[in-house]
Structure formats: structure tokens, C-alpha cells
Design a protein around this motif. Structure first.
Motif, PDB file in Angstrom:
ATOM      1  N   GLY A  59      -5.246 -15.637   0.188  1.00 18.06           N
ATOM      2  CA  GLY A  59      -4.776 -16.260  -0.631  1.00 18.06           C
ATOM      3  C   GLY A  59      -3.828 -16.012  -1.916  1.00 18.06           C
ATOM      4  O   GLY A  59      -4.604 -16.549  -2.659  1.00 18.06           O
ATOM      5  N   ASP A  70       9.096  -8.497  14.156  1.00 15.15           N
ATOM      6  CA  ASP A  70       8.313  -8.988  12.829  1.00 15.15           C
ATOM      7  C   ASP A  70       7.948  -7.853  11.343  1.00 15.15           C
ATOM      8  O   ASP A  70       8.156  -7.866  10.449  1.00 15.15           O
ATOM      9  N   PHE A 109      -2.781   2.187   8.247  1.00 13.49           N
ATOM     10  CA  PHE A 109      -4.260   0.195   7.592  1.00 13.49           C
ATOM     11  C   PHE A 109      -3.328  -0.196   6.672  1.00 13.49           C
ATOM     12  O   PHE A 109      -3.194  -0.635   6.949  1.00 13.49           O
ATOM     13  N   TRP A 131      -0.305 -16.395  -1.854  1.00 13.10           N
ATOM     14  CA  TRP A 131       0.290 -17.005  -2.155  1.00 13.10           C
ATOM     15  C   TRP A 131       0.689 -17.592  -3.810  1.00 13.10           C
ATOM     16  O   TRP A 131       1.202 -17.804  -4.074  1.00 13.10           O
ATOM     17  N   ALA A 138       3.449 -10.970   5.503  1.00 13.90           N
ATOM     18  CA  ALA A 138       3.497 -12.387   4.602  1.00 13.90           C
ATOM     19  C   ALA A 138       1.850 -12.851   5.644  1.00 13.90           C
ATOM     20  O   ALA A 138       1.627 -14.025   4.322  1.00 13.90           O
ATOM     21  N   ASP A 139       1.771 -13.368   6.749  1.00 17.20           N
ATOM     22  CA  ASP A 139       0.896 -13.410   7.564  1.00 17.20           C
ATOM     23  C   ASP A 139      -0.874 -13.211   6.394  1.00 17.20           C
ATOM     24  O   ASP A 139      -1.042 -13.955   5.703  1.00 17.20           O
ATOM     25  N   ARG A 140      -0.656 -11.791   6.150  1.00 14.65           N
ATOM     26  CA  ARG A 140      -2.001 -11.424   5.330  1.00 14.65           C
ATOM     27  C   ARG A 140      -1.854 -11.914   4.241  1.00 14.65           C
ATOM     28  O   ARG A 140      -3.007 -12.219   3.575  1.00 14.65           O
ATOM     29  N   VAL A 177      -0.693 -14.888   3.290  1.00 19.64           N
ATOM     30  CA  VAL A 177      -1.364 -15.939   3.137  1.00 19.64           C
ATOM     31  C   VAL A 177      -2.488 -16.078   3.616  1.00 19.64           C
ATOM     32  O   VAL A 177      -3.532 -16.996   2.417  1.00 19.64           O
ATOM     33  N   ARG A 178      -3.021 -15.409   3.861  1.00 15.36           N
ATOM     34  CA  ARG A 178      -4.367 -15.758   4.504  1.00 15.36           C
ATOM     35  C   ARG A 178      -5.513 -14.830   3.531  1.00 15.36           C
ATOM     36  O   ARG A 178      -6.439 -15.406   3.425  1.00 15.36           O
ATOM     37  N   VAL A 187       3.814  -2.409  12.282  1.00 13.34           N
ATOM     38  CA  VAL A 187       3.038  -3.440  12.632  1.00 13.34           C
ATOM     39  C   VAL A 187       2.250  -2.631  13.545  1.00 13.34           C
ATOM     40  O   VAL A 187       2.919  -2.111  14.481  1.00 13.34           O
ATOM     41  N   TYR A 219       6.654 -13.839  -1.377  1.00 12.87           N
ATOM     42  CA  TYR A 219       6.289 -12.364  -1.033  1.00 12.87           C
ATOM     43  C   TYR A 219       8.280 -12.389  -0.938  1.00 12.87           C
ATOM     44  O   TYR A 219       9.116 -12.850  -0.182  1.00 12.87           O
ATOM     45  N   ILE A 266       6.829 -10.250   8.994  1.00 13.64           N
ATOM     46  CA  ILE A 266       5.625 -11.643   9.453  1.00 13.64           C
ATOM     47  C   ILE A 266       4.079 -11.280   9.548  1.00 13.64           C
ATOM     48  O   ILE A 266       3.281 -11.768   8.684  1.00 13.64           O
ATOM     49  N   SER A 267       4.126  -9.885   9.897  1.00 13.18           N
ATOM     50  CA  SER A 267       2.730  -9.939  10.005  1.00 13.18           C
ATOM     51  C   SER A 267       2.314  -9.743   8.157  1.00 13.18           C
ATOM     52  O   SER A 267       0.700 -10.239   8.389  1.00 13.18           O
ATOM     53  N   LEU A 315      -0.191   0.589   5.545  1.00 13.13           N
ATOM     54  CA  LEU A 315       0.819   0.526   4.530  1.00 13.13           C
ATOM     55  C   LEU A 315       1.607  -1.549   4.888  1.00 13.13           C
ATOM     56  O   LEU A 315       1.227  -1.558   6.844  1.00 13.13           O
ATOM     57  N   ASP A 316       2.602  -1.891   4.607  1.00 12.53           N
ATOM     58  CA  ASP A 316       3.571  -3.101   4.606  1.00 12.53           C
ATOM     59  C   ASP A 316       4.321  -3.248   5.739  1.00 12.53           C
ATOM     60  O   ASP A 316       4.365  -4.227   6.279  1.00 12.53           O
TER      61      ASP A 316
END
Lengths: 327, 327
Positions: free
Chosen positions: A139, A124, A280, A141, A132-134, A136-137, A286, A147, A129-130, A282-283
Motif C-alpha cells: 500500500g 527482476d 531477507f 504507492w 516493486a510488487d512488495r 504496491v502490495r 530476488v 518507486y 520487479i519483486s 534487501l531489495d
């Protein structure tokens, strides 16, 4: 009447738990042992122990229920603590040692789950991964386009700190990804085919990634400090599935915020359930709420191990997962 | 002058790319080939091709730049397309077949990265890593207490759909986690030691997890449909690192929303960059913006492979990664 007679012949085991920790599969254990559980009684624990537990020889410690020297002083016949956890830092080890009380842990039952989570956190962090998931969620992308890429697992030098059952399961997995492995532990293990480093700083200097799988003891408290993180370097990644206090958390936060290390995957923290708020946003981190230790599938393995340790004890056979106490 | 002479003897390669796709490490290739790139010119692509590309024999296709029959009709001498991608569904394969144009792809260079991401998505879905990270970042741990447990990887039956270079790398990794592997592909592969299923529905019925690693063709379009998902069942998990249209996405969304399958990890979607909004609120899915294919570390491998294919072509040797076109 025969059943009652049989029941009375079963050995007694004291169940020790904070009320919020349930003993899973209790009925499987109660076929073989009489379970004495203060949490079932209205009486305060200390008076319950003084009244009913004077002759108890074995205690089953559920979750991270703290066992202090005061508790131990109420149990003069105690010879064994069977911990349902991998780490045993919630138990007063010095007092156990003084009283000659043996401790078994459950890291064998949990090792695969912990190793799976360690590898999951590592992939991850490296492949984002997490984050990138944030993205996409959120909106983003269609709006922001690509990314950022992550970095490759294969070829990375992974330093495993603590090479017990968990560390060796982590190594087994990461070899399949093409990582190279080295390790640090109290002493070199002749059966382990990977390079050994006697100190963590040397391991960090030779690693791209550190994975912490060791027990928390006075010796390992804050072992991951400024010097170790500096040696790991700007691109370095730390994965912690051990205990929060293995790392000097304040330093870690500074290193992450200032970009002095590359990233972190953390299942454990110094003051759970509090997590440093600076993380909280930081990208490259995880955050996992101390969930490495198990899955429902592993409860079976835990109960098997617990039961096997207790049976071995009551029949004077060698314990299955004795913890070596080094003070 | 000597340098110029040498340069003029180099074979010409047409670079075909959408302006947003850059050709990485261009200078490494330009040591061996004269790169003709319409995107460097002010001229419209079609007139550039008509003027300068009539004798071009080899084309380097960057990213997912679409190659239509119209484009091919402007390139009468074309014999080879070297794709910098794993999938080649953005190229008119039928027209290439008709014109006798060979195609090479880059899945060998990307296989490890794609497999790493597939495993990362799987661990994430089973152990709820991204969901737990949202939970911690949202400040919910101290308020809500424990986050739900995930489920164990070991012992899971994984069905791999498409067993080329990517599928076999996925299998290699998951064996180390104690998963059991079976696969589906166009035909049984004698060198593969895992059970073969001739159809996907049978594989789904015998699997806890499906991982899609196959190419998108007319035959595989919407191969994961209502029937396959029903066979996979309520606890089943789907990981897609192939192409979005391998799955009937509308059906997948319904199955996920209604809890008729257990979860999904998706790197690809039918209408990228648009992702069905119904998925944004689900905790049992992990959404990745088509980032499986590579990491900076893999670019080297990509350029090596691209260069090797072009050199092989211009010296009449066998191509390194020829795509079998089945129409």
C-alpha cells in the motif's frame, strides 16, 4: 500369458529415490522397462539391493537422491546411472569413474526452463520487479509516490559461466534483449560465436552481469569469491541457477549488505532450504527456492530423454546425454 | 554579448509539466532552445501563458501532465506538442486535431524498456518469481517444503495487442523463448510476419497469453472485457504495459479472484496510484507501479528524440515520431 512373457523380456532398471521424490510418468517408463524400486518394498534399501539388485546394469536416479560409494558397492553389475537432474554433484563421481559407470544427466530437458528462470531473475533484479510488487502490495504507492527506476537490459555485458545446454539457451534469449555475451568454461568451444575468457575473474572484470550455469565440482566450488566479486564491481549483478556452493555465500552476503555489488538473483543456496537471513531485508536481491529446473511441461521432455538413454544403453547405442567426468 | 545574441536567435519551446515531473537533462536541450517554463515562475500558469506564450509554436509536455482544451485556448500560436511519454491520452487529442496541432510521442525511445518489463512480468507470472520470493523471505521454505512449480514459456501462444514499436520489441524477445506470436492492431501490418487477428476476442480465443501494448483511445477503452477474458480462458494470462483503462478492471479483479483466468502482470491501473486491494492477496498476479516506461539509460534516447523532433519542426523537416490521431 503372452503379456507376462513379454514383460519378463524387458530390461530391468533400478529406481533410486528418496521417498519424497516421486518418479513422474512412471507408467510411461514401465511399458519399456521392469522398474525395481526399493521404496516400494518394506525391506531396508541396503538389504533390498543385496537381495534383488546384484545383476542390475542400469539405475535411474530421481531428483537429488544421494548415491554414495557404499551404495555403489552393493551394485557390482552397475554400468549406467541415468540422472533425472541437470547437476550430478549428489553422485560420487570419482567412484563411478573408478568402477567405469557411465552417467547421463537431464540438462537438455531442463535447459529452456532454467534459462527462462535465469532471464526472469535478471530482469527482476535490474528492473526491481519483486521489490516493486512488495511496494504496491504494502500500500506504499499512494503514500510514498514513485518507486525507484531500475536499469536497462539492452547494452549490458553478460558473462555466462558454464556454456553447456543451459548457458547457450540463456545466451540465445539475452541476445534478443540487446545484451552482449561472453563466456567462461573449462575450454573454448569452437562452435560458440561469443568471446571466451579462460578465467572467471577476467570475465567478471569485463562484465556487468555474471550468470552461473555450470556444474558444481571440486574445481568450481566457491569459484565466485571475494576477488571475482571485486572484479565484477559495485554495479555488478550475479544470477545463480547452478548450485549454491559455486559462490562463497558468506562473502556474497557481505558484498550485498555492504553495497559492494549491485544485486543478485539466486535460485540456489549453500544450505538449502536455509537462506541467509541477512538477504531477507534487501531489495536488490530476488530469492527463489530452487525452482529453476522444471515445469510440468518439461516432465514430458525429461521422460523422453530418460527413456531414450536407457533404450540406447540396452541396445548398445551411444547415450543421449553422457556426462563428461573430469576428476 | 555574442553568446547572448546567439541565445536570442534560438527558437522558444514552452515546457509544460506538473511540478513533480522534472525535465531530465534540461541543460542539453537549453543549448538548442530557449526553454520557457511556467513552473520556474511565481505567476499562476494561466496568467504566465497569457503574458509570455502567445507566440509560442512548440510545447514540450513532460510526463503525464494533462493538456486540456482550456490550456490550448491560451496558446493561439501552438503548432506542435512534443510528448515525453509513450501514450498521449493525457492530451486533448480532439482539440489538437481541431486546431491542427501535431503531436509526437516517445514510444520509440521507451520501447525496449517497456518490452523488457512486459517479458519480465510474463516470466514472473508464469514461473511465480515474486510469489516464490515472498515465500523465501517469509521463512516458509524450510517449514512448508517445495513451492508450486510454474509453467513453461516455450510453446505458449502469445497474442500481442497493439503492434507498434513496443509490441514488435516484445515479439522479438518472446520468439527467442520459443513462444508463438499473433497480433491485433487497427489494421494488418504487411511487414509483420505473424498472424493477424482483426478483433481482440478472436486473438484471445487463440492465445494462452495476451500482452497489451496499445494506446488508450475511446476505441480501446475497456477493450479487455468479460467476453475477451472468457475467450482467453481459465489458464490465460494478461500482461498490461499499456494503460489501466484498456481493461475493465472491476471485471479483471472478479476473473482473478474467482480463478476464471490464470494470472496477470500489471504495470498500469485504472486509478493510479490506487490498486484494487483484492489483488494484494493473490499469488498469481504481479503488481508494478507504472514503471515500465523507462530506466536512466533511456533518458539519453528520450532527449535525443525530443531534440530531434523539435529541430525537425523548426527547420520544416518531417517529424521523427508523429502520432497519427484517429478520432
Amino acid at each position: 500369458m503372452a503379456a507376462k512373457q513379454n514383460q519378463e523380456n524387458l530390461p530391468v532398471v533400478l529406481v533410486y529415490r528418496r521417498p519424497q521424490f516421486n518418479l513422474p510418468h512412471r507408467n510411461r517408463l514401465s511399458r519399456h522397462f521392469i522398474l525395481l524400486d526399493p521404496a516400494d518394498s518394506q525391506e531396508p534399501t541396503s538389504s533390498f539391493l543385496s537381495t534383488y539388485a546384484q545383476s542390475v546394469r542400469a539405475l535411474l536416479c530421481v531428483g537429488y537422491s544421494t548415491i554414495t560409494s557404499e551404495t555403489l558397492s552393493l551394485l557390482p553389475s552397475l554400468e549406467l546411472i541415468v540422472a533425472c537432474s541437470a547437476g550430478v554433484d549428489h553422485i560420487d563421481l570419482q567412484e563411478c569413474h573408478r568402477r567405469g559407470i557411465a552417467i547421463t544427466n537431464a540438462s537438455v530437458a531442463f535447459a529452456e526452463d532454467v534459462a527462462d528462470l535465469a532471464v526472469g531473475l535478471l530482469i527482476d533484479v535490474l528492473r526491481k520487479i519483486s521489490g516493486a510488487d512488495r511496494f504496491v502490495r504494502g500500500g506504499l504507492w499512494p503514500v510514498m509516490g514513485d518507486y525507484p527506476l531500475g536499469s536497462k537490459l539492452g547494452g549490458k555485458r553478460v558473462g555466462i559461466v558454464g556454456f553447456g545446454s543451459i548457458g547457450s539457451e540463456v545466451a540465445k534469449r539475452l541476445v534478443a534483449f540487446g545484451c552482449s555475451i561472453a563466456y567462461n568454461s573449462r575450454r573454448r568451444k569452437p562452435s560458440v560465436p561469443f568471446p571466451y575468457h579462460a578465467n572467471v575473474r577476467g570475465l567478471a572484470a569485463d562484465s556487468d552481469i555474471l550468470i552461473l550455469c555450470c556444474a558444481l565440482t571440486e574445481e568450481t566450488h566457491h569459484m565466485i569469491n571475494e576477488g571475482v566479486m571485486t572484479s565484477l564491481g559495485k554495479e555488478g549483478v550475479i544470477i545463480n541457477v547452478g548450485r549454491g556452493s559455486l559462490i562463497d555465500e558468506k562473502e556474497l552476503v557481505q558484498f550485498l549488505v555492504q553495497g559492494k555489488i549491485g544485486g543478485a538473483g539466486l535460485d540456489v543456496f549453500e544450505n538449502e532450504p536455509d537462506v541467509p537471513k541477512e538477504l531477507f531485508s534487501l531489495d536488490n536481491v530476488v530469492l527463489s527456492p530452487h525452482r529453476a529446473v522444471f515445469t510440468p511441461e518439461s516432465l514430458e521432455a525429461l521422460i523422453d530423454l530418460t527413456s531414450a538413454n536407457l533404450k540406447a544403453f540396452f541396445s548398445n547405442k551411444p547415450l543421449k546425454s553422457l556426462v563428461e567426468i573430469e576428476l
